[in-house]
Design a protein around this motif. Structure first.
Motif, PDB file in Angstrom:
ATOM      1  N   LYS A 262       0.841  -1.195   0.000  1.00 30.24           N
ATOM      2  CA  LYS A 262       0.000   0.000   0.000  1.00 30.24           C
ATOM      3  C   LYS A 262       0.884   1.255   0.000  1.00 30.24           C
TER       4      LYS A 262
ATOM      5  N   GLN B 207       7.227   0.269  -0.042  1.00 31.93           N
ATOM      6  CA  GLN B 207       5.943   0.838  -0.472  1.00 31.93           C
ATOM      7  C   GLN B 207       6.148   1.899  -1.542  1.00 31.93           C
TER       8      GLN B 207
ATOM      9  N   ASP C 208      -1.889   3.334   2.559  1.00 31.12           N
ATOM     10  CA  ASP C 208      -1.376   3.093   3.920  1.00 31.12           C
ATOM     11  C   ASP C 208      -1.447   4.380   4.749  1.00 31.12           C
ATOM     12  N   LYS C 209      -0.816   5.420   4.218  1.00 32.08           N
ATOM     13  CA  LYS C 209      -0.765   6.676   4.988  1.00 32.08           C
ATOM     14  C   LYS C 209      -0.971   7.859   4.048  1.00 32.08           C
TER      15      LYS C 209
ATOM     16  N   ALA D  50      -7.104   6.084   5.031  1.00 30.08           N
ATOM     17  CA  ALA D  50      -5.711   5.813   5.410  1.00 30.08           C
ATOM     18  C   ALA D  50      -5.398   6.473   6.743  1.00 30.08           C
TER      19      ALA D  50
END
Lengths: 408, 408
Positions: free
Chosen positions: A76, A118, A184-185, A367
């Protein structure tokens, strides 16, 4: 070993180059979403992505992604960025700074040779401001499922041109498959747009979330009458009732001495004649607090004060709820990571909630999310005089760079 | 001997006949100055004058006079009357009642065979309301030298048609020589347009004069800013400053417990957006008192409260004076005469000042003047629901008849 970090001059130069597109006479920025200026700005961003050999993708919403792949294609991504569009005669820092900071961070990762699993993606979101097409943050809203795709494409500007048609016209109607999905973020750097950081003498704002807000419209009904023949004691003056209600609400909010804010942005009285006692007064209420439960308590108390004041002045009152946006608290893990970076880099910081909405508010649903705020001189924003100090900007981008590396 | 007095049924019938001209669906009256309806009403009045063999004169301002000559052609006249024009969708009593009461009084003088030296004149004034041509009481204003003739003729309605042209179109542009000049007394019967007489359970209002009034426009300047990122403590909220100023002014006026009144009929804030703290607030102030000296003191104190409130909220403030009309105290002799009539006729009365302006205000400059008020049900006026009780009307016209006879 010399610590490799961001290239301050490169960031500054790109900022100057990008903001010649749509620059106003007074040094502000007028770059409405999907205008010719926005297209030029997007083209320039894409050119810079290509110079860095990033993979360029445009989704059907017109969001542009510059992707630095990681070693694991299935991992991700960490997404960083903001928006290039502005409000009419706005400032150069709002949005643009977050996109260019993200680009600088990716180039610094390349310069430093940081390896990561990532993907790292720089994003430019479409129509964040909601200034030309009247729904802010609509593309992150669609990505996170808050809005429907058709809601977005059918949004029309003042001359009736739709967002969907303009995306095609400027060549930024891309592929739906390229939309961000599993993220993810998300990390967004933005100017504060308020005076708090300068007052707190903090170089960085650690944004713990977006304040909740609730909009209402209150109507007070009395009896219109001639100012002359009506003694004060027998009047049913809707305006005076409304002024007293707003005064009481304002005093109550000040007495709380917390983060609650209240704003009366609109007021109209009828019949609006110098010598006629208003029979009707309508005013808007914008009330905010970072915590949902407390915000709801505040709304209840506000309603009580309105009703009591109307009754005291023998007026009828109605309250219409216009919209409610619950507070969006960001990732506590990222807040902690960011605080640790500030502490280790010895950068002064202030933990705070954002009063304004940002794409991060909707990305927070997809996220783990956080924002960093750069101090705004005099707190001015959406204004040609909007400005931040470059030493603050550089420090904030450096801290964000460290924060991003921690996530990889 | 049977006391001859006014003919109640005749007055009532004429009122019904006259007010079919311009009657609204809801039983109100829509008879704007110099409209076709006003022409019809004037024609009917002239017919009635002729039936009574009154001398009919129309001056260049369109004022209509029905003259009952006295035995001394050189004696100054006693003038009685009011106006036939209405506000848009107004009531049937305002103005019309005063004209028809005057006509009834003259016919009763004839019926009773009262001999007198002075001429008695029934008058219908042009454009008293200032609703179509935006300057109220302009023709009595010209007669008394407050306004210039050209000011009046050039007044235009919303579609650009001038008062002067309309006077010619409807055939009521008469002779300048016929203007009222030397007037002994002017007496006007009118509805109260307020709730005081009903509350005081008085059948008649003895109007001692017209209240003074002063109009102002206050501007508070702060700083427009986004509602979200601006903490309450650092705002310069022009709207909140304005609301507090108006609240403070209202509380101060109530605390005076006298005849001072204050009205905030107009308010506008900028930029007038729900989530933007207003940087500017503009509001009107209408302040009144029957005595000039006290009114001036009130204005001084009002200015002080405004300035102090603005300073307290760190706002700039400006105050523009829009207009000032000093109180117009009527003839003390006529007030005394009227009181004596009420006492001898055993009619309950209340001495009061008129809050609204009337032609009597300007006639007061030409002649000894007084007004009689008829109670208004619920104090409603300039409204289709405007109404007075016929027993009050009859009593008031009877008293006025006695008062007129006392002057002859």
């Amino acid at each position: 070993m010399i610590a490799v970090s961001i290239n301050e001059a490169r960031l500054y130069d790109r900022f100057q180059t990008m903001n010649r597109i749509g620059e106003t006479e007074r040094g502000g920025l007028h770059r409405l979403a999907l205008s010719d200026e926005d297209k030029q700005a997007r083209d320039l961003l894409v050119d810079w992505f290509k110079e860095l050999h990033l993979t360029v993708r445009v989704d059907d919403l017109g969001n542009i992604y510059g992707i630095k792949p990681g070693s694991d294609p299935s991992a991700k991504p960490v997404v960083i960025g903001s928006h290039l569009d502005s409000v009419p005669k706005g400032g150069k820092y709002d949005g643009t700074l977050g996109v260019l900071a993200a680009l600088e961070i990716v180039e610094s990762l390349i310069d430093e040779g940081v390896s990561h699993e990532q993907p790292v993606i720089v994003v430019n979101f479409t129509n964040e401001e909601g200034a030309r097409f009247p729904k802010p943050m609509i593309s992150s809203g669609v990505l996170s499922g808050v809005y429907q795709t058709e809601d977005m494409f059918q949004l029309a500007d003042d001359s009736g041109i739709t967002l969907g048609d303009e995306l095609k016209r400027i060549g930024y109607a891309g592929e739906k498959d390229f939309r961000l999905k599993d993220v993810d973020k998300f990390i967004e750097l933005h100017i504060e747009q308020g005076p708090v950081l300068i007052e707190q003498q903090a170089a960085i704002g650690i944004v713990e979330g977006i304040q909740g807000l609730s909009w209402h419209e209150a109507t007070f009904i009395g009896e219109a009458d001639h100012a002359g023949p009506s003694p004060m004691s027998t009047r049913k003056d809707a305006a005076v009732g409304a002024f007293k209600a707003m005064t009481a609400l304002h005093e109550w909010v000040l007495s709380l001495e917390d983060e609650t804010s209240i704003t009366f942005g609109r007021i109209a009285v009828e019949p609006h004649v110098v010598n006629v006692i208003p029979g009707k007064a309508v005013f808007s209420i914008d009330i905010r607090h970072p915590e949902k439960e407390i915000l709801e308590q505040r709304i209840d108390k506000m309603k009580q004060i309105l009703t009591e004041t109307a009754l005291r002045f023998d007026l009828d009152s109605q309250l219409e709820d216009l919209s409610f946006m619950p507070p969006a608290p960001f990732s506590q893990k990222l807040v902690q990571d960011l605080e640790n970076v500030c502490l280790s880099e010895k950068v002064s910081y202030h933990r705070m909630y954002s009063g304004a909405g940002h794409d991060a508010m909707y990305m927070n649903r997809l996220a783990e999310t956080i924002m960093l705020f750069v101090p705004s001189i005099d707190g001015k924003s959406h204004n040609e005089k909007e400005e931040s100090r470059w030493e603050d900007i550089h420090q904030c981008v450096k801290v964000m760079y460290e924060l991003v590396k921690k996530q990889l």
